[in-house]
Design an enzyme around this catalytic site. Structure first.
Site, PDB file in Angstrom:
ATOM      1  N   GLU A 152       7.359   6.223   2.718  1.00 43.88           N
ATOM      2  CA  GLU A 152       7.067   7.666   2.633  1.00 43.88           C
ATOM      3  C   GLU A 152       6.645   8.198   3.993  1.00 43.88           C
ATOM      4  OE1 GLU A 152       4.302   9.090  -0.327  1.00 43.88           O
ATOM      5  OE2 GLU A 152       5.039   7.595  -1.757  1.00 43.88           O
TER       6      GLU A 152
ATOM      7  N   ARG B 232      14.530   5.499  -2.841  1.00 42.98           N
ATOM      8  CA  ARG B 232      13.329   4.975  -3.487  1.00 42.98           C
ATOM      9  C   ARG B 232      12.945   5.873  -4.652  1.00 42.98           C
ATOM     10  NH1 ARG B 232       7.251   5.479  -1.869  1.00 42.98           N
ATOM     11  NH2 ARG B 232       6.356   4.097  -3.447  1.00 42.98           N
TER      12      ARG B 232
ATOM     13  N   HIS C 186       4.056   4.039 -10.076  1.00 39.57           N
ATOM     14  CA  HIS C 186       3.747   5.174  -9.197  1.00 39.57           C
ATOM     15  C   HIS C 186       2.873   6.149  -9.972  1.00 39.57           C
ATOM     16  CE1 HIS C 186       5.172   7.435  -5.410  1.00 39.57           C
ATOM     17  NE2 HIS C 186       4.191   8.134  -5.925  1.00 39.57           N
TER      18      HIS C 186
ATOM     19  N   TYR D 129       1.426   9.758   6.680  1.00 38.29           N
ATOM     20  CA  TYR D 129       1.524  11.218   6.765  1.00 38.29           C
ATOM     21  C   TYR D 129       0.800  11.792   7.972  1.00 38.29           C
ATOM     22  CZ  TYR D 129       3.626  11.250   2.168  1.00 38.29           C
ATOM     23  OH  TYR D 129       4.480  11.049   1.119  1.00 38.29           O
TER      24      TYR D 129
ATOM     25  N   ASN E  10       3.348   4.009   3.732  1.00 40.35           N
ATOM     26  CA  ASN E  10       3.402   5.474   3.578  1.00 40.35           C
ATOM     27  C   ASN E  10       2.476   6.105   4.617  1.00 40.35           C
ATOM     28  OD1 ASN E  10       4.919   4.783   1.394  1.00 40.35           O
ATOM     29  ND2 ASN E  10       3.499   5.559  -0.167  1.00 40.35           N
TER      30      ASN E  10
ATOM     31  N   GLU F 231       0.700   3.049  -3.155  1.00 45.93           N
ATOM     32  CA  GLU F 231      -0.575   3.562  -2.632  1.00 45.93           C
ATOM     33  C   GLU F 231      -1.789   3.101  -3.449  1.00 45.93           C
ATOM     34  OE1 GLU F 231      -0.137   7.791  -1.965  1.00 45.93           O
ATOM     35  OE2 GLU F 231       1.366   7.458  -0.422  1.00 45.93           O
TER      36      GLU F 231
END
Ligand SMILES: CCOCCOc1ccc(-c2cn(C[C@@H]3NC[C@@H](O)[C@H]3O)nn2)cc1
Length: 448
Positions: A352, A77, A121, A296, A294, A166
Site C-alpha cells: 500500500e 491485491r 483485512h 503513507y 504499507n 496492518e
C-alpha cells in the site's frame, strides 16, 4: 528531469480490501462483521457511512477488472471477507462465498493479472468479537480453520498470500485508541489482540506449509517512520517507541521469536503484560517468504509524557499534507526500508502507498496533480531503494478506486479511479493515466 528504470520482473499493481469495496453486505450468505456493527454505532464513522453498498464491487468486479486491464497492472491485491466464507466465524462453510471468490480470481487470471490475497483485512465475524475477538484463542483457531478452507480452495490459483493487513491497526488503532472497529480503548486488550493475531499468523503459516499450498506467504505491517525533533535522548527514545510499535512489536516475534524487550518493559511499567503461552513464540516465528509494507507518511516526533501510552507526539513541521492531514514525505520510505534490513534482505512488496486527494470531477476529468506528485516522489524513492540492493519486488498503489476509508467514511478518496457513490460510475483520474504510463514504460519520469 530524471528517468528511473525499474527491473524487468518488477510487479506493478493496485490494492483494495473486501469491506471497503464489495458492498452486498447482506448478500451471498455473508455474515455480520465488526465493521458492520461499528459503522452502525453512532459517532464512529463520518456521516454514519457504512459498507452496505461501498463500490458494489461484489456485482461490478468484471468492470473493475476491465479497469485493471486498461491500467496495465500485472498484480492485484485484494482481501477475502471471512464473513462470506464462514458467516458465523467458526461454523458452516458458505459455498456461495467461495464461489464468488472463485469467479473473481478466475476473471483476474483470465486477464493475466496475478492475485495477491490478504486473508484478513479487518472484517472479523462479529460472533467472534462477541467472545473476545483476537484475545480469545477460539478466535485464533477459527482463523486457522478459515485460512485452511481458503488454502485448499485456491492453492494453484493464488500464489501470493498475506495473513494480516496492518497488525498495528488491528491491535492498537482498534483496541487502544478506539478509532477503528471494535473500538476498545484498553492497553491490555490491545496487547492481547496483537499476541492473538500473531499466534493466528504463525498457525496459518504452519497450515500453509503442511497443506502444500502453492506460492509464498507473509504479513503486511504498516509503517510509522519517525525522526526526533531534537537530539535529546528522550526525543530519540520517543521515536524508537513509535517505530517499534508498528514494526518491531510484530516482526521481532516473527523473525526473532521474541518481543522487543524495551517495549515489553515499557508496557510492564504501564501495567500490561503479553499473555504468552507455552510454544507460542515457536509458532509465531514460522519462517515466512515475503513482507508486505504499507507506507503513507512519516513524522517528526518528540517526547511528551502526556502523549498517550508511548509518550511520543508528532510535531507539525509545516510540510505539505494530503487531504486526510498526513504529511507528504517520501524520504521516510527510504529510511524505513533500510531500517527493515535488520531482519535480513527479505523479499518486500509495497502493498500500500497512496495519497488521499479529494479532487472531484471537473468537466468530466479529475486533475489530481497532487496525487501524481505524491506517486512521483515515492516511486523515485523506490528506485533508490532497489538501487541500494534491497529486495523490493513490487508496488501496489492504494487504491485502485475511491472506497470506504474506515472511520473517515467516503469523504476521503485514495483512488486512481473516481467513484460516484450515487451512480457507482467509475471515472479514471489523471493519476490513473500517469500510472498507466509508468507501468507501460516500466520507468518513472520525475520533474526534479
Ligand atoms: C488522532 C490519532 O490518530 C491515530 C492514527 O490514526 C490512524 C488512522 C488511520 C490510519 C491508516 C489508514 N490507512 C489507510 C488504510 N490502510 C489499509 C487500507 O484499508 C487503507 O484504507 N492506513 N493507516 C493510521 C492511523
Amino acid at each position: 528531469m530524471t528517468i528511473f528504470q525499474f527491473p524487468q520482473d518488477f510487479r506493478w499493481g493496485t490494492a483494495t480490501a473486501s469491506y471497503q469495496i464489495e458492498g452486498a453486505a447482506q448478500e451471498g450468505g455473508r455474515g455480520v462483521s465488526i465493521w458492520d456493527t461499528f459503522a452502525r454505532t453512532p459517532g464512529k464513522v463520518f456521516n454514519g457511512d457504512n459498507g452496505d453498498v461501498a463500490c458494489d464491487s461484489y456485482h461490478r468486479y468484471e468492470e473493475d477488472i476491465e479497469l485493471m486491464k486498461k491500467l496495465g497492472i500485472n498484480t492485484y491485491r485484494f482481501s477475502i471477507a471471512w464473513p462470506r466464507i464462514i458467516p458465523d466465524g467458526d461454523g458452516e462453510i458458505n459455498r456461495e462465498g467461495l464461489d464468488f471468490y472463485h469467479r473473481f480470481v478466475d476473471k483476474l487470471l483470465e486477464a493475466g493479472i496475478e492475485p495477491f490475497c490478504t486473508l484478513y483485512h479487518w472484517d472479523l465475524p462479529q460472533t467472534l468479537e462477541d467472545i473476545g475477538g483476537w484475545g480469545n484463542r477460539r478466535t485464533v483457531d477459527a482463523f486457522v480453520k478459515y485460512a485452511e478452507v481458503i488454502f485448499k480452495e485456491f492453492s494453484g490459483k493464488i500464489n501470493f498470500w498475506l495473513t494480516f493487513n496492518e497488525p498495528w491497526c488491528i491491535a492498537f488503532l482498534s483496541n487502544l485508541l478506539g478509532i477503528h472497529a471494535p473500538g476498545n480503548k484498553d492497553l491490555q486488550t490491545s496487547i492481547n489482540v496483537a499476541h492473538g493475531l500473531l499466534v493466528a499468523h504463525g498457525k496459518a503459516v504452519q497450515s500453509f506449509r503442511r497443506l502444500g499450498t502453492t506460492g509464498q506467504i507473509g504479513i503486511a505491517p504498516n509503517v510509522c517512520w519517525a525522526e526526533p525533533y531534537s537530539k535529546s535522548p528522550e526525543d530519540q527514545a520517543a521515536c524508537d517507541r513509535s517505530i517499534a510499535l508498528n514494526t518491531d512489536w510484530f516482526l521481532d516475534p516473527i523473525y526473532k521469536g521474541a518481543y522487543p524487550q524495551f517495549m515489553v518493559d515499557w508496557f510492564a511499567e504501564a501495567g500490561a503484560t503479553v499473555p504468552i503461552q507455552e510454544g507460542d513464540m515457536e509458532i509465531i516465528s514460522q519462517p515466512i517468504d515475503l513482507l508486505g509494507i504499507n507506507y503513507y507518511t512519516m513524522g517528526i516526533n518528540r517526547f511528551n509524557p502526556e502523549a498517550g501510552v508511548l509518550q511520543s507526539e508528532e510535531v507539525d513541521m509545516g510540510l505539505t499534507k494530503t487531504d486526510i492531514g498526513w504529511p507528504v514525505e517520501s524520504r521516510g520510505l527510504y529510511e524505513f526500508m533500510h531500517y527493515l534490513q535488520k531482519y535480513g534482505n527479505v523479499d518486500v512488496y509495497i502493498t500500500e502507498n497512496g495519497a488521499c486527494i479529494n479532487d472531484d470531477l471537473e468537466n468530466g476529468k479529475i486533475n489530481d496533480d497532487r496525487r501524481i506528485a505524491y506517486y512521483e516522489q515515492h516511486l523515485a524513492q523506490i528506485h533508490r531503494i532497489i538501487n541500494d540492493g534491497i529486495n523490493l519486488k513490487g508496488y501496489m498503489a492504494w487504491s485502485l478506486m475511491d472506497n470506504f476509508e474506515w472511520a473517515e467514511g467516503y469523504r476521503m478518496r485514495f483512488g486512481l479511479v473516481h467513484v460516484d457513490y450515487r451512480s457507482l460510475v467509475r471515472t479514471p483520474k489523471e493519476s490513473f493515466y500517469w500510472y498507466q504510463n509508468v507501468i507501460k514504460n516500466n520507468w518513472v519520469e520525475t520533474r526534479i
